[in-house]
Design a protein around this motif. Structure first.
Motif, short mmCIF file in Angstrom:
data_model
loop_
_atom_site.label_atom_id
_atom_site.label_comp_id
_atom_site.label_asym_id
_atom_site.label_seq_id
_atom_site.Cartn_x
_atom_site.Cartn_y
_atom_site.Cartn_z
N HIS A 246 20.56 46.32 13.08
CA HIS A 246 21.43 46.63 11.94
C HIS A 246 22.90 46.29 12.21
O HIS A 246 23.80 46.89 11.61
N GLU A 583 19.08 42.96 1.61
CA GLU A 583 18.38 44.18 2.05
C GLU A 583 18.88 44.62 3.42
O GLU A 583 19.12 45.81 3.65
N ASP A 584 19.05 43.67 4.33
CA ASP A 584 19.54 44.02 5.66
C ASP A 584 21.00 44.47 5.61
O ASP A 584 21.41 45.36 6.37
N GLN A 586 22.41 46.24 3.43
CA GLN A 586 22.47 47.63 3.00
C GLN A 586 22.14 48.59 4.14
O GLN A 586 22.43 49.77 4.07
N LYS A 587 21.56 48.05 5.23
CA LYS A 587 21.16 48.89 6.36
C LYS A 587 22.14 48.79 7.53
O LYS A 587 21.85 49.29 8.62
N GLN A 588 23.29 48.14 7.32
CA GLN A 588 24.24 47.97 8.41
C GLN A 588 24.64 49.31 9.02
O GLN A 588 24.87 50.29 8.32
N ALA A 589 24.77 49.29 10.35
CA ALA A 589 25.21 50.50 11.06
C ALA A 589 26.70 50.70 10.85
O ALA A 589 27.46 49.75 10.69
#
Length: 589
Positions: A246, A583-584, A586-589
């Motif tokens: 992420h 999609e990825d 939106q999942k960033q740390a």
């Protein structure tokens, strides 16, 4: 490229070659460390150097020079006096060096001229003009790394010495496209920006010969006196990028990675120097490999001063790191890339080695060892010891990049696909012999310990191929296609080739007349036809006649241009990139 954070010097590769081609058929470690490295030269030379072609009247090489406030107020009187004295020494060294012509490999007027020249940061520009239609599967952000010096060099400078800059093109749900570019704010970058001047040695353009030794002494004296901080990394993070755990990570192999966040608006922010929660305490090369099945990321780290010269490790999808596997080398070896298969890690050990004593003799510490035999190591991915590695000799083989590798159980062979360069040290030391980068299939027989090598392209299709990729969903498994930059005339890229690795056929796509670009990036369709080549190629392209930049999107199956995005500012020729889906993001740390 950086100097080590302690008394140990680390040489690391940080290369990213750039190329060009006239696409007449079928209408580039950097070494990150204390050494003189890569050097592009003219077509008749092995290392082509970009010439200042079509430079506009307002030169893009117009960089800021050192500011008057080069000594921060927080320094105490002794430090300020020491800084002034060391600056005088550095000025004397620069004056001495400037009395002699710089080699083309270190002349900034050559190395960062034309569209190799740097650009300022660009805030987000939205609603960019689009010609054609953006494919529905391209929803996310394409990011590409590159070298972009903040300040005008005071002495020698190589194209790979520049500060890291990320260029990002975001494709939004509503069909609009935006662009931004930002410096990666490394520890080195922030210190030089605060000082208002370049102060860290340039790992390629400056650290060679006697003057390089002088600059190292200046560097360590400044660090010892507390004038600069070398303990928190001094890399430039200008080479590779990878999205893992992420996080978007920018790397340059002479330091830890730096985490970059893509904001909802499409802008870029440097988050931190990322150590994987303190588990990574050594440098990491800029070409880690993410296994598409396990989701694990595999990597190497190497040192040129003390043993172990090489370490191997991997990260689980949650970011936890494996123990290091120390690999015993007799001497430090230049290693920019490696490969993975389903079960193995493939480690190249070439004839290009580091010999620091060459600096004392006035030369480059990167040399070609004629007495050494190049080889590839086959190491099980989850080994806890290097005792399990099997070495297979491959005569006279130096691959700067490896595109893929896979296992063929029927013959008990490992197949490695890479571009073999000759002369092997031509990207490190100038020579008059023409450089050749030959796409090759190297077979390592695990049963007999014997290797074979063949050129993949048919004789009528021969061309220099460098920088590119295979479908990342097939990494480590048998692939039919590779998408590679056509490196003619070196070092610019005027197109790419879609190569059938089985039958040796190549289909070329040209960026256009007077247009040059960078490496092709393949974006696969999430829901595709099942074909390996069902996806699109994206690449930054610059028109050297009109001095404008654009992003081209090409159908990977038929090589038809489907869309062009006009960019608001010039994008210099750069290094490696990646695509992050919405999609990825939106999942960033």
């Amino acid at each position: 490229m950086a100097l080590p954070p302690t008394n140990t010097l680390h040489f690391s590769s940080n290369s990213k070659l750039q190329f060009g081609s006239n696409c007449s058929k079928n209408t580039i470690h950097s070494i990150n460390s204390l050494l003189q490295l890569d050097s592009p030269k003219k077509q008749t030379k092995s290392i082509t150097i970009p010439s200042p072609i079509n430079k506009p009247s307002s030169s893009p090489f117009n960089l800021p020079k050192k500011s008057s406030n080069s000594h921060p107020l927080q320094w105490n009187p002794i430090q300020k006096a020491t800084a002034v004295a060391l600056d005088m020494v550095e000025n004397a060294l620069n004056s001495f060096e400037n009395q002699h012509p710089l080699p083309k490999t270190a002349d900034p007027l050559i190395q960062i001229s034309g569209n190799f020249a740097p650009v300022p940061e660009q805030p987000v520009k939205k609603n960019l003009p689009v010609t054609g239609s953006i494919p529905e599967c391209i929803h996310g952000v394409y990011v590409r790394n590159g070298a972009n010096p903040l300040y005008q060099p005071v002495a020698g400078h190589h194209f790979f010495d520049g500060d890291g800059m990320i260029h990002a093109v975001q494709f939004n749900q509503d069909g609009s496209v935006s662009y931004s570019c930002r410096f990666t704010e490394t520890n080195r970058f922030k210190q030089e920006r605060a000082l208002g001047r370049p102060i860290f040695p340039k790992a390629i353009g400056e650290l060679h010969g006697h003057s390089g030794i002088g600059r190292l002494l200046l560097f360590y004296t400044r660090a010892l006196c507390g004038l600069i901080d070398q303990n928190n990394g001094i890399g430039v993070a200008n080479a590779g990028v990878v999205y893992f755990n992420h996080r978007l990570l920018a790397m340059s192999e002479d330091d830890l990675p730096y985490q970059i966040r893509v904001t909802p608006s499409g802008d870029l922010q440097t988050v931190e120097r990322y150590s994987f929660n303190g588990e990574l305490n050594s440098t990491m090369i800029a070409h880690p490999k993410v296994d598409p099945v396990s989701g694990q990321m595999f990597a190497l780290s190497y040192d040129v001063v003390k043993k172990p010269y090489l370490k191997y490790f991997y990260f689980n999808p949650d970011g936890t790191k494996s123990p290091d596997v120390e690999i015993d080398f007799e001497a430090p070896t230049m290693m920019h890339d490696f490969a993975i298969t389903e079960n193995f890690v493939i480690i190249p050990d070439s004839q290009v080695v580091f010999k620091l004593q060459e600096m004392i003799r006035g030369g480059s510490p990167v040399v070609f060892d004629k007495e050494k035999v190049s080889r590839f190591g086959i190491l099980p991915k989850y080994s806890s010891s290097s005792d399990e590695i099997q070495w297979v000799d491959v005569q006279d083989c130096f691959c700067f990049h490896l595109w893929n590798a896979w296992e063929e159980p029927e013959s008990d062979e490992v197949v490695v696909i890479g571009s073999c360069m000759t002369p092997a040290d031509s990207i490190f030391n100038e020579c008059d012999e023409n450089l050749s980068s030959v796409l090759s299939e190297i077979r390592l027989n695990r049963k007999t310990g014997v290797s074979t090598r063949r050129e993949i392209l048919q004789n009528s299709e021969k061309m220099n191929l460098e920088a590119g990729m295979v479908n990342k969903k097939k990494l480590g498994r048998k692939t039919q296609f590779a998408y590679l930059a056509i490196a003619e005339p070196w070092p610019k890229v005027s197109g790419f080739a879609k190569v059938d690795l089985i039958n040796g056929e190549a289909k070329n796509f040209c960026y256009g007349e007077d247009k040059y670009g960078g490496e092709p990036l393949f974006i696969h369709k999430e829901e595709n036809s099942g074909r390996e080549d069902d996806g699109y190629i994206v690449a930054f392209v610059h028109d050297e006649k009109n001095w404008e930049s654009e992003l081209q999107i090409v159908n990977a199956m038929d090589l038809e241009l489907v869309a062009t995005v006009k960019l608001p500012s010039r994008v210099p020729y750069g290094f490696h990139g990646t695509f992050i889906s919405a999609e990825d993001l939106q999942k960033q740390a």
